[in-house]
Scaffold this active site. Structure first.
Site, PDB file in Angstrom:
ATOM      1  N   HIS A  28      -2.115   0.858   6.941  1.00 43.39           N
ATOM      2  CA  HIS A  28      -2.632   0.922   5.489  1.00 43.39           C
ATOM      3  C   HIS A  28      -3.086   2.348   5.049  1.00 43.39           C
ATOM      4  O   HIS A  28      -3.443   3.030   5.837  1.00 43.39           O
ATOM      5  CB  HIS A  28      -4.136  -0.073   5.410  1.00 43.39           C
ATOM      6  N   HIS A  66      -6.192   1.979  -3.917  1.00 40.76           N
ATOM      7  CA  HIS A  66      -5.019   1.447  -3.182  1.00 40.76           C
ATOM      8  C   HIS A  66      -4.925   0.127  -3.725  1.00 40.76           C
ATOM      9  O   HIS A  66      -5.282  -0.577  -4.693  1.00 40.76           O
ATOM     10  CB  HIS A  66      -5.674   1.450  -1.672  1.00 40.76           C
ATOM     11  N   CYS A  80       0.771  -1.190  -0.113  1.00 37.75           N
ATOM     12  CA  CYS A  80       0.146  -0.053  -0.105  1.00 37.75           C
ATOM     13  C   CYS A  80       0.840   1.257   0.029  1.00 37.75           C
ATOM     14  O   CYS A  80       0.554   2.343  -0.949  1.00 37.75           O
ATOM     15  CB  CYS A  80      -0.891  -0.152   1.105  1.00 37.75           C
TER      16      CYS A  80
END
Length: 144
Positions: A104, A116, A56
């Site tokens: 994240h 993402h 990510c």
């Protein structure tokens, strides 16, 4: 004197509009860059600059860097740069963070959607405003 004040206000308003347009253009470019990598596999710990897989934060760092914006490598580090943005004021290009502590990161692309990468399917677009992503939202930062 009033005439001078009007010119000053017009000039200031034009400058503010240019800054807003510039940030909006940069956000559109970051998002367009990210969308070119739709489906690229997720791999935890993917190396920065590698485009055959991303995690990510390597993804966000890469797409921002491709558009002249330098951000740190990890999601936790990224969650400390720029300025805090309330969820109700998200704009395209804002970084959105999940979990506590943060682990994240995604890019807000507008209309309640985030760009993402995680798990199966790699780089994708998800709905921020329902289900898992909404429940695990942590914060957002504006870096543009």
């Amino acid at each position: 004197m009033l005439f001078s004040g009007s010119l000053f206000m017009t000039s200031g308003s034009a400058q503010a509009a240019t800054v807003t347009t510039s940030a909006s253009s940069k956000a559109n470019a970051v998002i367009a860059t990210g969308k070119r990598y739709m489906g690229v596999p997720y791999k935890f710990g993917a190396k920065t600059g590698n485009t055959s897989s991303f995690d990510c934060s390597s993804f966000t760092q890469f797409i921002y860097r491709q558009n002249g914006v330098s951000i740190p490598r990890t999601s936790r580090q990224q969650s400390k740069v720029g300025t805090f943005v309330p969820r109700s004021q998200l704009k395209p290009g804002d970084l959105v963070f999940f979990y506590s502590p943060v682990h994240h990161v995604a890019v807000y692309i507008g209309d309640g959607k985030i760009l993402h990468t995680y798990g199966k399917g790699g780089v994708k677009i998800s709905n921020l405003n329902s289900g898992w992503w909404s429940d695990h939202y942590n914060s957002a930062r504006r870096v543009l």
